[in-house]
Write a protein that holds these residues in place. Sequence first.
Motif, PDB file in Angstrom:
ATOM      1  N   UNK A   1       0.824  -1.198   0.000  1.00 36.85           N
ATOM      2  CA  UNK A   1       0.000   0.000   0.000  1.00 36.85           C
ATOM      3  C   UNK A   1       0.862   1.252   0.000  1.00 36.85           C
ATOM      4  N   UNK A   2       0.251   2.344  -0.396  1.00 38.33           N
ATOM      5  CA  UNK A   2       0.888   3.660  -0.542  1.00 38.33           C
ATOM      6  C   UNK A   2       1.912   3.696  -1.668  1.00 38.33           C
ATOM      7  N   UNK A   3       1.917   2.660  -2.508  1.00 33.68           N
ATOM      8  CA  UNK A   3       2.727   2.688  -3.724  1.00 33.68           C
ATOM      9  C   UNK A   3       1.843   3.166  -4.867  1.00 33.68           C
ATOM     10  N   UNK A   4       2.221   4.263  -5.497  1.00 35.41           N
ATOM     11  CA  UNK A   4       1.389   4.774  -6.581  1.00 35.41           C
ATOM     12  C   UNK A   4       1.738   4.052  -7.878  1.00 35.41           C
ATOM     13  N   UNK A   5       0.755   3.351  -8.428  1.00 32.04           N
ATOM     14  CA  UNK A   5       0.992   2.644  -9.678  1.00 32.04           C
ATOM     15  C   UNK A   5       0.007   3.088 -10.770  1.00 32.04           C
ATOM     16  N   UNK A   6      -0.581   4.266 -10.555  1.00 30.37           N
ATOM     17  CA  UNK A   6      -1.401   4.851 -11.608  1.00 30.37           C
ATOM     18  C   UNK A   6      -0.523   5.567 -12.627  1.00 30.37           C
ATOM     19  N   UNK A   7      -1.164   6.167 -13.603  1.00 27.30           N
ATOM     20  CA  UNK A   7      -0.435   6.933 -14.612  1.00 27.30           C
ATOM     21  C   UNK A   7      -0.208   8.361 -14.125  1.00 27.30           C
ATOM     22  N   UNK A   8       1.009   8.851 -14.261  1.00 27.14           N
ATOM     23  CA  UNK A   8       1.352  10.158 -13.703  1.00 27.14           C
ATOM     24  C   UNK A   8       0.548  11.291 -14.334  1.00 27.14           C
ATOM     25  N   UNK A   9       0.093  11.090 -15.553  1.00 25.27           N
ATOM     26  CA  UNK A   9      -0.671  12.145 -16.227  1.00 25.27           C
ATOM     27  C   UNK A   9      -2.181  12.005 -15.990  1.00 25.27           C
ATOM     28  N   UNK A  10      -2.594  10.899 -15.369  1.00 23.06           N
ATOM     29  CA  UNK A  10      -4.020  10.675 -15.107  1.00 23.06           C
ATOM     30  C   UNK A  10      -4.387  11.347 -13.785  1.00 23.06           C
ATOM     31  N   UNK A  11      -4.620  12.632 -13.829  1.00 23.97           N
ATOM     32  CA  UNK A  11      -4.888  13.408 -12.625  1.00 23.97           C
ATOM     33  C   UNK A  11      -6.107  14.293 -12.831  1.00 23.97           C
ATOM     34  N   UNK A  12      -6.599  14.819 -11.732  1.00 26.22           N
ATOM     35  CA  UNK A  12      -7.755  15.705 -11.742  1.00 26.22           C
ATOM     36  C   UNK A  12      -7.333  17.124 -11.380  1.00 26.22           C
ATOM     37  N   UNK A  13      -8.050  18.073 -11.926  1.00 27.82           N
ATOM     38  CA  UNK A  13      -7.824  19.474 -11.583  1.00 27.82           C
ATOM     39  C   UNK A  13      -9.128  20.227 -11.794  1.00 27.82           C
ATOM     40  N   UNK A  14      -9.375  21.190 -10.932  1.00 26.39           N
ATOM     41  CA  UNK A  14     -10.599  21.954 -11.088  1.00 26.39           C
ATOM     42  C   UNK A  14     -10.775  22.983  -9.996  1.00 26.39           C
ATOM     43  N   UNK A  15     -11.889  23.666 -10.061  1.00 27.51           N
ATOM     44  CA  UNK A  15     -12.247  24.698  -9.088  1.00 27.51           C
ATOM     45  C   UNK A  15     -13.645  24.411  -8.569  1.00 27.51           C
TER      46      UNK A  15
ATOM     47  N   UNK B   1     -30.212  31.382   0.025  1.00 26.86           N
ATOM     48  CA  UNK B   1     -29.991  31.341  -1.418  1.00 26.86           C
ATOM     49  C   UNK B   1     -28.539  30.942  -1.638  1.00 26.86           C
ATOM     50  N   UNK B   2     -28.334  29.869  -2.421  1.00 27.63           N
ATOM     51  CA  UNK B   2     -27.001  29.289  -2.538  1.00 27.63           C
ATOM     52  C   UNK B   2     -26.648  29.012  -3.997  1.00 27.63           C
ATOM     53  N   UNK B   3     -25.351  29.123  -4.267  1.00 25.14           N
ATOM     54  CA  UNK B   3     -24.811  28.762  -5.579  1.00 25.14           C
ATOM     55  C   UNK B   3     -23.655  27.798  -5.368  1.00 25.14           C
ATOM     56  N   UNK B   4     -23.679  26.676  -6.069  1.00 21.00           N
ATOM     57  CA  UNK B   4     -22.631  25.663  -5.951  1.00 21.00           C
ATOM     58  C   UNK B   4     -22.137  25.321  -7.348  1.00 21.00           C
ATOM     59  N   UNK B   5     -20.844  25.544  -7.590  1.00 21.46           N
ATOM     60  CA  UNK B   5     -20.259  25.335  -8.909  1.00 21.46           C
ATOM     61  C   UNK B   5     -19.092  24.362  -8.841  1.00 21.46           C
ATOM     62  N   UNK B   6     -19.130  23.344  -9.669  1.00 26.61           N
ATOM     63  CA  UNK B   6     -17.998  22.444  -9.853  1.00 26.61           C
ATOM     64  C   UNK B   6     -17.548  22.559 -11.293  1.00 26.61           C
ATOM     65  N   UNK B   7     -16.377  23.147 -11.508  1.00 25.75           N
ATOM     66  CA  UNK B   7     -15.812  23.311 -12.839  1.00 25.75           C
ATOM     67  C   UNK B   7     -14.514  22.514 -12.900  1.00 25.75           C
ATOM     68  N   UNK B   8     -14.537  21.430 -13.646  1.00 23.38           N
ATOM     69  CA  UNK B   8     -13.432  20.476 -13.661  1.00 23.38           C
ATOM     70  C   UNK B   8     -12.670  20.598 -14.976  1.00 23.38           C
ATOM     71  N   UNK B   9     -11.460  21.104 -14.893  1.00 23.76           N
ATOM     72  CA  UNK B   9     -10.652  21.258 -16.091  1.00 23.76           C
ATOM     73  C   UNK B   9     -10.316  19.910 -16.702  1.00 23.76           C
ATOM     74  N   UNK B  10     -10.020  18.933 -15.835  1.00 19.13           N
ATOM     75  CA  UNK B  10      -9.738  17.579 -16.329  1.00 19.13           C
ATOM     76  C   UNK B  10      -9.987  16.571 -15.225  1.00 19.13           C
TER      77      UNK B  10
END
Length: 641
Positions: free
Chosen positions: A216-230, A251-260
């Motif tokens: 465990x705690x060994x990363x064996x995914x792809x280094x470019x397979x990542x998430x990013x967003x606001x 009154x609420x606003x909730x935004x998920x903007x995922x670049x990748x």
Amino acid sequence: MTRGNRTISLAVLGAFLTTPAIAQRTDDNAVTSAEDAFGKSVGDEQIGLYNPGLVRGFSPEAAGNLRIEGLYFDQRAAVTDRLLDGATMRVGISAQGYPFPAPTGIADYSLRKPGGEFIASAALTYGPFGGRSAELDVQIPIDGDRLGATAGIAISKDGSTFGSSPNYEGYGASLLFKPHKNISIQPFWGRIDVSDEDVQPLIFTSGDFLPKKYKRSTYFGQKWAENAGRLETFGVVSRAKSGGFDIATGLFRSNSDLAKTHADLLFDADANGNVGQRIVVADRDDYSRSTSGEIRVSRAFVEDSRRHTIIASMRGRSLSRAYGGSALIDLGASVTGVEDFRPEPASIFGAKTFDKVEQTNVGLGYELRWHEIGELSAGVQKVSYSKLVTTPAGELPETKDNPWLFSFNAAVYLSSGIALYGGYTRGLEESDVAPANAINRNEAPPAIRTDQKDLGIRWNISPNVSMIAGLFDVRKPYFNLDAASRFRELGEIRHKGAELSISGEIAPGLRVVAGTVYLDARISGEEVRAGLIGSRPVGGFRLHTIANANWTFPWHKALTFTGRFERTSDRPANVQNTLFIPARWVGSLGARYRATVGTVPVLARFNVDNVLNTYGWAAGGNGFFINNGGRRFSLSIAADV
């Protein structure tokens, strides 16, 4: 939270769910704050059988049953802990008298509020898994108790159970304005920036066996397979009393903007860890954005020892989503638990699908509180729901639903310390979205009709110890993958069970919060009748037990030892119910030390989780496996200045 991409949501939730009350950072303690074992979060501590992602085997988060200050909130993105004071799960007797309860339970978030003096609160944390974070919060009195502000910032490079080290930045600010003793207005804004969030590989075995164990705690995914967003949340909550009426608005606003975002899928893994096919699903520029809120007006009438309250409510949401057009990257054969990094290939993305949801609930409720006799509440809501989906091939027929929703709850006081409670609730809730290995991945089905019955007893055993025991029966339509890997409704799922909570100071200096839930989850429908799937859902354990304890030294009250125990029974690991994950228990130990440096209160905490380094697996409903986290350490220091 975004329901279209849970990878970002779940990782951020752990790091940014709630924040401490700023003036009491060094007093934060979920065990001493909890009234029962059904779920409580204070600061970065979360305890209990349930949480916003899991109640009685279902998810209030996925169902859309979240509230801010008791008011309806359609959450699409995790809320930064710079804004929140904590979260309380409303289920069973804790939902009694709660306006318009929901079958899956309700997670109610409370906002941080400024006090009458300036305070700066700072915290540094190391761990677990080598993660590091720094937080700074301030409360600023501007005009005494009439006007004040809060603000905060948090920066972290987290550690994870599977070896990744994502970056999170959280920001938040709010104002609390009280122009009159009967009026309060609190606008707020918060944001989380996510980067370098590597995704965890999901393992699908080729037969009725668990995956090969690996370090465990060994990363064996792809280094470019990542998430990013606001992830952004802002809104305003106000309360007022006028002419005998109580008025609450949100009154609420909730935004998920995922670049990748990415999903790393390892199919046909054999018992030796060899993978037949590795596919990475890549998405770009998905979003989920919602405006939601509620206005509630109530009027109370007192008649001798009885208090009657009439409640009128209007709540609604307007949701838009963009998803789809995924790129499927076939990396061929691979292996689990071993670094197998590949260069990032060029990806071609397709056109997106767009969802538009409009929903309005108009409700009328009644509450009765009869001194030393009991409580009663009833409510009715009329819902107007519509969903329009536009695919690259064109617009689909609009989905509409206009149900009546009912709720009835009552409690009878048998004595000053014993109460019986029961109720029935019918709701209209969101379903989970289609998983990454579905041919209609990220698709959100229309809202579903659900219902719940519960019955139980609360017993105040002593002034310091209470017990709650209850029965429940929750029913919903069942969604999963069919034989063609399409995520759709396949039947009904019924969760019947019993839950028990004991909490309080059982001896001088020893406080315990303990609970257990027995869950009999059963699926019925076409796939079960055809023998294609078993009657138990994947990953659902029948018995889940937790216990948290704090022992403060009587002769040195600055020092507190902490402990946590959790046991889960075996659980189905595949849809045919021919493979089971064994039962396991995990223990954690720690210590808290409070001191004063000069005039500054300081709190140091040290924790060791999974003390015996127990190895285990979790199974997703669509058939994947991930392992649990190994032994890990964390140290934090907080101070109020």
